[in-house]
Design a protein around this motif. Structure first.
Motif, PDB file in Angstrom:
ATOM      1  N   THR A  63      30.704  27.504  39.069  1.00  0.00           N
ATOM      2  CA  THR A  63      32.046  28.095  38.994  1.00  0.00           C
ATOM      3  C   THR A  63      32.017  29.562  39.383  1.00  0.00           C
ATOM      4  O   THR A  63      32.846  30.039  40.172  1.00  0.00           O
ATOM      5  N   TYR A  64      31.057  30.285  38.836  1.00  0.00           N
ATOM      6  CA  TYR A  64      30.978  31.723  39.083  1.00  0.00           C
ATOM      7  C   TYR A  64      30.703  32.008  40.558  1.00  0.00           C
ATOM      8  O   TYR A  64      31.428  32.782  41.201  1.00  0.00           O
TER       9      TYR A  64
ATOM     10  N   VAL B 102      27.381  24.332  35.177  1.00  0.00           N
ATOM     11  CA  VAL B 102      28.830  24.424  35.404  1.00  0.00           C
ATOM     12  C   VAL B 102      29.246  25.879  35.623  1.00  0.00           C
ATOM     13  O   VAL B 102      29.996  26.190  36.562  1.00  0.00           O
TER      14      VAL B 102
ATOM     15  N   SER C 141      31.113  30.209  43.132  1.00  0.00           N
ATOM     16  CA  SER C 141      32.173  29.726  44.023  1.00  0.00           C
ATOM     17  C   SER C 141      33.397  30.630  43.996  1.00  0.00           C
ATOM     18  O   SER C 141      34.053  30.815  45.030  1.00  0.00           O
ATOM     19  N   ALA C 142      33.700  31.173  42.828  1.00  0.00           N
ATOM     20  CA  ALA C 142      35.020  31.782  42.644  1.00  0.00           C
ATOM     21  C   ALA C 142      35.022  33.280  42.389  1.00  0.00           C
ATOM     22  O   ALA C 142      36.103  33.882  42.416  1.00  0.00           O
TER      23      ALA C 142
ATOM     24  N   ALA D 216      31.822  26.384  47.073  1.00  0.00           N
ATOM     25  CA  ALA D 216      31.255  25.408  46.148  1.00  0.00           C
ATOM     26  C   ALA D 216      30.424  24.373  46.900  1.00  0.00           C
ATOM     27  O   ALA D 216      29.323  23.998  46.460  1.00  0.00           O
TER      28      ALA D 216
END
Length: 424
Positions: free
Chosen positions: A308-309, A304, A311-312, A209
Protein backbone atom coordinates in the motif's frame (compact mmCIF):
# COMPACT_ATOMS: atom_id res chain seq x y z
CA UNK A 1 30.65 56.81 -23.70
CA UNK A 2 32.96 53.85 -24.32
CA UNK A 3 31.65 50.44 -25.39
CA UNK A 4 32.98 48.99 -22.11
CA UNK A 5 30.99 51.44 -20.00
CA UNK A 6 27.90 50.86 -22.13
CA UNK A 7 28.23 47.09 -21.65
CA UNK A 8 28.68 47.49 -17.92
CA UNK A 9 25.53 49.64 -17.69
CA UNK A 10 23.51 47.10 -19.66
CA UNK A 11 24.68 44.27 -17.42
CA UNK A 12 23.97 46.28 -14.28
CA UNK A 13 20.53 47.14 -15.65
CA UNK A 14 19.72 43.47 -16.18
CA UNK A 15 20.70 42.66 -12.63
CA UNK A 16 18.58 45.53 -11.28
CA UNK A 17 15.60 44.32 -13.31
CA UNK A 18 16.03 40.81 -11.95
CA UNK A 19 16.24 42.09 -8.39
CA UNK A 20 13.09 44.16 -8.97
CA UNK A 21 11.13 41.05 -10.02
CA UNK A 22 12.34 39.28 -6.87
CA UNK A 23 11.30 42.11 -4.57
CA UNK A 24 7.94 42.86 -6.23
CA UNK A 25 5.77 39.77 -6.78
CA UNK A 26 3.36 41.61 -9.08
CA UNK A 27 -0.41 41.37 -9.07
CA UNK A 28 -0.82 38.67 -11.73
CA UNK A 29 0.84 35.89 -9.77
CA UNK A 30 -0.96 33.18 -7.84
CA UNK A 31 0.75 34.33 -4.67
CA UNK A 32 -0.31 31.39 -2.48
CA UNK A 33 1.92 29.20 -4.62
CA UNK A 34 5.06 31.05 -3.54
CA UNK A 35 5.10 29.65 -0.02
CA UNK A 36 4.74 26.03 -1.14
CA UNK A 37 7.28 26.46 -3.94
CA UNK A 38 9.83 27.95 -1.54
CA UNK A 39 9.22 25.13 0.96
CA UNK A 40 9.71 22.59 -1.84
CA UNK A 41 13.11 23.89 -2.96
CA UNK A 42 14.38 24.36 0.60
CA UNK A 43 13.29 20.81 1.46
CA UNK A 44 15.03 19.37 -1.63
CA UNK A 45 18.14 21.40 -0.86
CA UNK A 46 18.35 20.14 2.75
CA UNK A 47 17.87 16.55 1.59
CA UNK A 48 20.75 16.81 -0.86
CA UNK A 49 23.00 18.46 1.72
CA UNK A 50 22.44 15.43 3.97
CA UNK A 51 22.42 12.81 1.20
CA UNK A 52 25.63 14.04 -0.43
CA UNK A 53 27.55 13.49 2.80
CA UNK A 54 27.19 9.78 2.05
CA UNK A 55 29.28 10.20 -1.09
CA UNK A 56 32.27 11.48 0.90
CA UNK A 57 32.38 9.40 4.10
CA UNK A 58 33.19 5.69 4.53
CA UNK A 59 30.32 3.30 3.90
CA UNK A 60 30.45 1.98 7.48
CA UNK A 61 30.06 5.52 8.81
CA UNK A 62 27.10 6.07 6.48
CA UNK A 63 25.44 2.89 7.69
CA UNK A 64 25.99 3.93 11.31
CA UNK A 65 24.35 7.32 10.70
CA UNK A 66 21.33 5.75 9.00
CA UNK A 67 20.87 3.10 11.72
CA UNK A 68 21.20 5.69 14.49
CA UNK A 69 18.99 8.43 13.06
CA UNK A 70 16.46 6.69 10.79
CA UNK A 71 13.76 6.89 13.47
CA UNK A 72 14.55 10.44 14.64
CA UNK A 73 11.65 12.77 13.70
CA UNK A 74 13.84 15.55 12.32
CA UNK A 75 15.99 13.18 10.29
CA UNK A 76 12.88 11.41 9.03
CA UNK A 77 11.40 14.72 7.92
CA UNK A 78 14.48 16.21 6.26
CA UNK A 79 15.49 13.01 4.49
CA UNK A 80 12.08 12.98 2.81
CA UNK A 81 13.03 16.04 0.81
CA UNK A 82 12.49 13.86 -2.26
CA UNK A 83 8.81 14.63 -1.70
CA UNK A 84 9.59 18.25 -2.49
CA UNK A 85 9.64 17.15 -6.13
CA UNK A 86 6.06 15.89 -5.78
CA UNK A 87 5.19 19.28 -4.29
CA UNK A 88 6.71 20.93 -7.38
CA UNK A 89 4.67 18.59 -9.58
CA UNK A 90 1.41 19.56 -7.85
CA UNK A 91 2.20 23.27 -8.24
CA UNK A 92 3.19 22.80 -11.87
CA UNK A 93 0.07 20.80 -12.70
CA UNK A 94 -2.11 23.48 -11.11
CA UNK A 95 -0.48 26.46 -12.83
CA UNK A 96 -0.04 25.00 -16.31
CA UNK A 97 -3.48 23.38 -16.45
CA UNK A 98 -5.06 26.63 -15.27
CA UNK A 99 -3.37 28.52 -18.08
CA UNK A 100 -4.45 25.95 -20.69
CA UNK A 101 -8.04 25.74 -19.42
CA UNK A 102 -8.37 29.54 -19.58
CA UNK A 103 -7.08 29.52 -23.14
CA UNK A 104 -9.48 26.72 -24.12
CA UNK A 105 -12.41 28.56 -22.51
CA UNK A 106 -11.67 31.94 -24.09
CA UNK A 107 -10.44 30.88 -27.53
CA UNK A 108 -12.05 27.46 -27.97
CA UNK A 109 -8.66 25.95 -28.75
CA UNK A 110 -5.12 25.50 -27.46
CA UNK A 111 -2.26 26.82 -29.56
CA UNK A 112 0.02 23.82 -29.18
CA UNK A 113 2.95 25.34 -31.04
CA UNK A 114 2.85 28.39 -28.82
CA UNK A 115 2.53 26.27 -25.69
CA UNK A 116 5.51 24.08 -26.53
CA UNK A 117 7.64 27.03 -27.65
CA UNK A 118 6.83 28.81 -24.39
CA UNK A 119 7.91 25.76 -22.39
CA UNK A 120 11.11 25.59 -24.42
CA UNK A 121 11.97 29.25 -23.88
CA UNK A 122 11.10 29.07 -20.20
CA UNK A 123 13.11 25.96 -19.31
CA UNK A 124 15.72 25.03 -21.87
CA UNK A 125 18.19 28.00 -21.83
CA UNK A 126 19.04 27.77 -18.12
CA UNK A 127 19.04 23.97 -18.36
CA UNK A 128 21.57 24.01 -21.20
CA UNK A 129 23.86 26.42 -19.32
CA UNK A 130 23.90 24.28 -16.18
CA UNK A 131 24.23 21.06 -18.19
CA UNK A 132 27.31 22.48 -19.91
CA UNK A 133 28.68 23.60 -16.54
CA UNK A 134 28.14 20.12 -15.12
CA UNK A 135 29.84 18.44 -18.06
CA UNK A 136 32.83 20.77 -17.78
CA UNK A 137 33.23 20.45 -14.01
CA UNK A 138 32.32 16.79 -13.56
CA UNK A 139 32.17 15.08 -16.91
CA UNK A 140 30.17 12.22 -15.41
CA UNK A 141 28.32 10.44 -18.21
CA UNK A 142 28.67 13.48 -20.46
CA UNK A 143 28.18 11.27 -23.52
CA UNK A 144 24.54 10.86 -22.48
CA UNK A 145 23.83 14.59 -22.19
CA UNK A 146 21.90 14.31 -25.45
CA UNK A 147 19.18 12.48 -23.47
CA UNK A 148 18.82 15.48 -21.17
CA UNK A 149 18.37 17.80 -24.13
CA UNK A 150 15.62 15.54 -25.48
CA UNK A 151 14.05 15.13 -22.02
CA UNK A 152 14.37 11.33 -22.11
CA UNK A 153 17.18 11.02 -19.56
CA UNK A 154 14.84 9.24 -17.12
CA UNK A 155 14.68 6.30 -19.56
CA UNK A 156 18.45 5.80 -19.40
CA UNK A 157 19.76 3.56 -16.58
CA UNK A 158 20.59 5.59 -13.48
CA UNK A 159 24.25 4.59 -13.62
CA UNK A 160 24.55 6.19 -17.07
CA UNK A 161 22.56 9.38 -16.53
CA UNK A 162 24.16 12.79 -16.91
CA UNK A 163 23.13 15.32 -14.25
CA UNK A 164 21.05 12.69 -12.48
CA UNK A 165 18.77 15.07 -10.58
CA UNK A 166 17.31 16.33 -13.87
CA UNK A 167 14.98 13.31 -14.14
CA UNK A 168 12.11 15.43 -12.76
CA UNK A 169 12.43 17.90 -15.64
CA UNK A 170 12.05 15.01 -18.08
CA UNK A 171 8.89 13.78 -16.34
CA UNK A 172 7.29 17.21 -16.48
CA UNK A 173 7.99 17.69 -20.17
CA UNK A 174 6.80 14.18 -21.00
CA UNK A 175 3.57 14.93 -19.15
CA UNK A 176 3.06 18.27 -20.87
CA UNK A 177 3.73 16.72 -24.25
CA UNK A 178 0.47 14.78 -23.83
CA UNK A 179 -1.63 16.78 -21.37
CA UNK A 180 -2.83 19.52 -23.77
CA UNK A 181 -4.12 16.78 -26.07
CA UNK A 182 -5.93 15.15 -23.15
CA UNK A 183 -7.48 18.48 -22.22
CA UNK A 184 -8.67 19.02 -25.79
CA UNK A 185 -10.39 15.64 -25.62
CA UNK A 186 -11.97 16.31 -22.22
CA UNK A 187 -13.07 19.89 -22.87
CA UNK A 188 -13.79 22.51 -20.22
CA UNK A 189 -16.27 20.73 -17.95
CA UNK A 190 -14.87 20.93 -14.41
CA UNK A 191 -16.80 17.85 -13.28
CA UNK A 192 -15.67 15.70 -16.18
CA UNK A 193 -12.06 16.86 -15.98
CA UNK A 194 -11.90 16.28 -12.24
CA UNK A 195 -13.28 12.75 -12.67
CA UNK A 196 -10.74 11.99 -15.41
CA UNK A 197 -7.79 13.28 -13.36
CA UNK A 198 -8.80 11.31 -10.27
CA UNK A 199 -9.30 8.17 -12.36
CA UNK A 200 -5.90 8.54 -14.03
CA UNK A 201 -4.22 9.13 -10.65
CA UNK A 202 -5.80 5.86 -9.54
CA UNK A 203 -4.39 4.17 -12.64
CA UNK A 204 -0.96 5.44 -11.61
CA UNK A 205 -1.32 3.79 -8.19
CA UNK A 206 -2.40 0.55 -9.89
CA UNK A 207 0.64 0.65 -12.21
CA UNK A 208 2.98 1.06 -9.24
CA UNK A 209 1.25 -1.77 -7.37
CA UNK A 210 1.63 -4.07 -10.38
CA UNK A 211 5.31 -3.19 -10.79
CA UNK A 212 5.97 -3.65 -7.08
CA UNK A 213 4.38 -7.09 -7.04
CA UNK A 214 6.01 -8.21 -10.27
CA UNK A 215 9.48 -7.09 -9.15
CA UNK A 216 9.09 -8.30 -5.56
CA UNK A 217 9.91 -4.89 -4.05
CA UNK A 218 9.09 -4.28 -0.40
CA UNK A 219 9.95 -1.97 2.48
CA UNK A 220 12.37 -0.69 3.72
CA UNK A 221 13.48 1.64 0.93
CA UNK A 222 17.22 1.82 0.27
CA UNK A 223 18.10 5.38 1.27
CA UNK A 224 21.49 5.70 -0.46
CA UNK A 225 23.23 4.15 -3.43
CA UNK A 226 26.37 3.34 -1.40
CA UNK A 227 24.39 1.18 1.02
CA UNK A 228 23.25 -1.21 -1.70
CA UNK A 229 24.10 0.10 -5.19
CA UNK A 230 22.28 -2.48 -7.31
CA UNK A 231 18.92 -2.45 -5.43
CA UNK A 232 19.07 1.35 -5.21
CA UNK A 233 19.58 1.74 -8.95
CA UNK A 234 16.95 -0.90 -9.76
CA UNK A 235 14.37 0.92 -7.61
CA UNK A 236 15.23 4.18 -9.33
CA UNK A 237 15.08 2.72 -12.82
CA UNK A 238 11.83 0.80 -12.37
CA UNK A 239 9.80 3.05 -10.04
CA UNK A 240 11.33 6.35 -9.07
CA UNK A 241 12.05 8.23 -12.30
CA UNK A 242 9.47 6.95 -14.76
CA UNK A 243 6.54 9.12 -15.91
CA UNK A 244 3.97 6.35 -15.55
CA UNK A 245 4.84 5.97 -11.85
CA UNK A 246 5.09 9.69 -11.04
CA UNK A 247 2.43 11.49 -13.08
CA UNK A 248 -0.08 11.20 -10.23
CA UNK A 249 1.18 14.36 -8.52
CA UNK A 250 0.85 16.37 -11.74
CA UNK A 251 -2.71 15.08 -12.17
CA UNK A 252 -3.55 16.06 -8.60
CA UNK A 253 -2.31 19.55 -9.44
CA UNK A 254 -4.67 19.61 -12.42
CA UNK A 255 -7.47 18.50 -10.07
CA UNK A 256 -6.80 21.62 -7.96
CA UNK A 257 -7.49 23.74 -11.03
CA UNK A 258 -10.81 21.97 -11.55
CA UNK A 259 -11.75 22.33 -7.87
CA UNK A 260 -11.22 26.07 -8.19
CA UNK A 261 -13.68 26.25 -11.08
CA UNK A 262 -17.42 25.94 -11.50
CA UNK A 263 -19.50 24.35 -8.74
CA UNK A 264 -16.57 23.49 -6.50
CA UNK A 265 -15.01 26.93 -6.12
CA UNK A 266 -17.76 28.25 -3.84
CA UNK A 267 -17.24 25.41 -1.38
CA UNK A 268 -13.47 25.99 -1.25
CA UNK A 269 -13.61 29.77 -1.00
CA UNK A 270 -16.77 30.57 0.95
CA UNK A 271 -17.50 27.65 3.29
CA UNK A 272 -16.36 28.69 6.81
CA UNK A 273 -14.95 25.27 7.72
CA UNK A 274 -13.48 24.27 4.33
CA UNK A 275 -9.97 25.46 5.17
CA UNK A 276 -9.91 23.62 8.50
CA UNK A 277 -10.99 20.41 6.79
CA UNK A 278 -8.47 20.83 3.99
CA UNK A 279 -5.63 21.52 6.44
CA UNK A 280 -6.62 18.41 8.40
CA UNK A 281 -6.49 16.35 5.20
CA UNK A 282 -3.11 17.83 4.33
CA UNK A 283 -1.62 17.12 7.76
CA UNK A 284 -3.02 13.58 7.90
CA UNK A 285 -1.73 12.79 4.40
CA UNK A 286 1.76 14.09 5.07
CA UNK A 287 2.00 12.35 8.44
CA UNK A 288 1.00 9.02 6.87
CA UNK A 289 3.74 9.42 4.27
CA UNK A 290 6.55 10.97 6.32
CA UNK A 291 6.20 9.52 9.83
CA UNK A 292 6.95 5.80 9.18
CA UNK A 293 10.73 5.10 9.30
CA UNK A 294 10.65 3.40 5.90
CA UNK A 295 14.41 3.84 5.40
CA UNK A 296 15.47 1.95 8.55
CA UNK A 297 17.65 -0.98 7.39
CA UNK A 298 16.39 -4.35 8.55
CA UNK A 299 12.99 -3.02 9.64
CA UNK A 300 10.04 -5.34 9.14
CA UNK A 301 6.70 -4.32 7.65
CA UNK A 302 3.54 -6.22 6.88
CA UNK A 303 3.11 -7.20 3.25
CA UNK A 304 -0.15 -5.24 3.03
CA UNK A 305 1.32 -2.01 4.40
CA UNK A 306 4.45 -2.37 2.27
CA UNK A 307 2.44 -2.77 -0.94
CA UNK A 308 0.00 0.00 0.00
CA UNK A 309 2.71 2.44 0.99
CA UNK A 310 5.01 1.91 -1.99
CA UNK A 311 2.07 2.05 -4.41
CA UNK A 312 0.38 5.13 -3.05
CA UNK A 313 2.73 7.34 -1.03
CA UNK A 314 3.58 9.76 -3.85
CA UNK A 315 -0.09 10.27 -4.67
CA UNK A 316 -1.18 10.51 -1.02
CA UNK A 317 1.50 13.13 -0.42
CA UNK A 318 0.30 15.02 -3.51
CA UNK A 319 -3.27 14.97 -2.20
CA UNK A 320 -1.99 16.53 1.02
CA UNK A 321 -0.11 19.18 -0.95
CA UNK A 322 -3.24 19.94 -2.97
CA UNK A 323 -5.24 20.28 0.25
CA UNK A 324 -2.70 22.76 1.65
CA UNK A 325 -2.84 24.75 -1.59
CA UNK A 326 -6.64 24.78 -1.71
CA UNK A 327 -6.82 25.88 1.92
CA UNK A 328 -4.79 28.93 0.93
CA UNK A 329 -7.60 30.08 -1.38
CA UNK A 330 -10.28 29.94 1.31
CA UNK A 331 -11.55 33.42 2.17
CA UNK A 332 -13.04 32.58 5.57
CA UNK A 333 -11.93 31.06 8.84
CA UNK A 334 -8.40 29.76 9.22
CA UNK A 335 -8.03 29.81 5.43
CA UNK A 336 -7.61 33.56 5.32
CA UNK A 337 -4.69 33.32 7.74
CA UNK A 338 -3.19 30.35 5.91
CA UNK A 339 -3.49 32.14 2.56
CA UNK A 340 -1.68 35.21 3.89
CA UNK A 341 1.09 32.99 5.25
CA UNK A 342 1.62 31.22 1.92
CA UNK A 343 1.46 34.53 0.01
CA UNK A 344 3.94 36.36 2.28
CA UNK A 345 6.44 38.40 0.27
CA UNK A 346 9.35 36.76 2.08
CA UNK A 347 8.74 33.56 0.11
CA UNK A 348 8.74 35.24 -3.28
CA UNK A 349 12.50 35.61 -4.00
CA UNK A 350 13.15 31.96 -3.11
CA UNK A 351 10.16 30.82 -5.14
CA UNK A 352 11.18 32.94 -8.13
CA UNK A 353 14.71 31.50 -8.09
CA UNK A 354 13.56 27.94 -7.45
CA UNK A 355 14.17 26.66 -10.98
CA UNK A 356 17.74 27.97 -11.17
CA UNK A 357 18.31 26.82 -7.60
CA UNK A 358 17.10 23.31 -8.43
CA UNK A 359 19.45 23.12 -11.40
CA UNK A 360 22.52 24.46 -9.60
CA UNK A 361 22.39 23.31 -5.98
CA UNK A 362 23.84 19.76 -6.31
CA UNK A 363 26.87 21.16 -8.17
CA UNK A 364 27.42 23.71 -5.41
CA UNK A 365 27.01 21.14 -2.62
CA UNK A 366 29.48 18.71 -4.20
CA UNK A 367 31.90 21.54 -4.86
CA UNK A 368 31.80 22.84 -1.29
CA UNK A 369 32.13 19.36 0.23
CA UNK A 370 35.11 18.69 -2.02
CA UNK A 371 36.82 21.98 -1.18
CA UNK A 372 36.42 21.55 2.59
CA UNK A 373 37.79 18.02 2.34
CA UNK A 374 34.80 16.25 3.86
CA UNK A 375 35.85 12.73 4.84
CA UNK A 376 33.95 11.99 8.04
CA UNK A 377 30.51 12.58 9.50
CA UNK A 378 30.30 16.30 10.35
CA UNK A 379 28.96 17.61 13.63
CA UNK A 380 25.62 19.42 13.61
CA UNK A 381 27.43 22.77 13.79
CA UNK A 382 29.72 21.83 10.89
CA UNK A 383 26.79 20.62 8.83
CA UNK A 384 24.81 23.81 9.44
CA UNK A 385 27.85 25.90 8.51
CA UNK A 386 28.38 23.97 5.29
CA UNK A 387 24.69 24.17 4.43
CA UNK A 388 24.64 27.93 5.02
CA UNK A 389 27.62 28.38 2.72
CA UNK A 390 26.07 26.14 0.06
CA UNK A 391 22.75 27.99 0.29
CA UNK A 392 24.37 31.42 -0.01
CA UNK A 393 26.47 30.38 -3.02
CA UNK A 394 23.50 28.68 -4.65
CA UNK A 395 21.27 31.75 -4.30
CA UNK A 396 24.01 34.03 -5.62
CA UNK A 397 24.63 31.91 -8.71
CA UNK A 398 20.90 31.34 -9.16
CA UNK A 399 20.37 35.10 -9.24
CA UNK A 400 22.96 35.43 -12.00
CA UNK A 401 21.42 32.57 -13.99
CA UNK A 402 17.98 34.06 -13.53
CA UNK A 403 19.05 37.59 -14.49
CA UNK A 404 21.19 36.80 -17.53
CA UNK A 405 19.58 33.62 -18.90
CA UNK A 406 16.07 32.95 -17.58
CA UNK A 407 14.60 36.46 -17.76
CA UNK A 408 15.90 37.43 -21.22
CA UNK A 409 14.50 34.28 -22.79
CA UNK A 410 11.21 34.59 -20.92
CA UNK A 411 10.84 38.04 -22.45
CA UNK A 412 11.34 36.62 -25.92
CA UNK A 413 7.92 34.96 -25.67
CA UNK A 414 5.07 36.52 -27.64
CA UNK A 415 3.02 39.22 -25.94
CA UNK A 416 0.11 36.80 -25.61
CA UNK A 417 2.34 34.44 -23.68
CA UNK A 418 4.16 36.93 -21.52
CA UNK A 419 1.07 37.81 -19.51
CA UNK A 420 0.78 34.18 -18.52
CA UNK A 421 4.44 33.63 -17.68
CA UNK A 422 3.96 35.64 -14.48
CA UNK A 423 1.77 32.78 -13.28
CA UNK A 424 4.39 30.10 -13.89
Amino acid sequence: MSETNMGERIEAGRLRQALATLVNPGEARVKQVDGLRAIAIIWVFILHCIWCIGMFIPRDALMAVVNEHATHPLFTFFIRGDLGVDLFFVISGFLISGMLVRELETRGEINLLQFYSRRLLRLMPAYVVVLLLFCLLSGENWRFAWANLLYVNNFIPTAQQCMKWAWSLAIEEQFYLLFPLLLLLCGTSARRNLAVMVALAGVGIAIRAWLIRSHGVELPIIIHERIAPQPFESYNDVFYVKPYTRFGALLIGVAVTELMRGPYRRWVVDTPWSAALLLAVGIASWVWVIAPPVFLPGSEWSAVFSLTYLSAYHTVFAIGAAAFLLAGFAARGVGAWWGRLLAAKAWHPIARLSYSTYLLHPIIIFGVYTLIGLKEVPSVAQLLGAMTLCWALTLALSLLLYAYVELPFMRMCPAFTRARLSRE
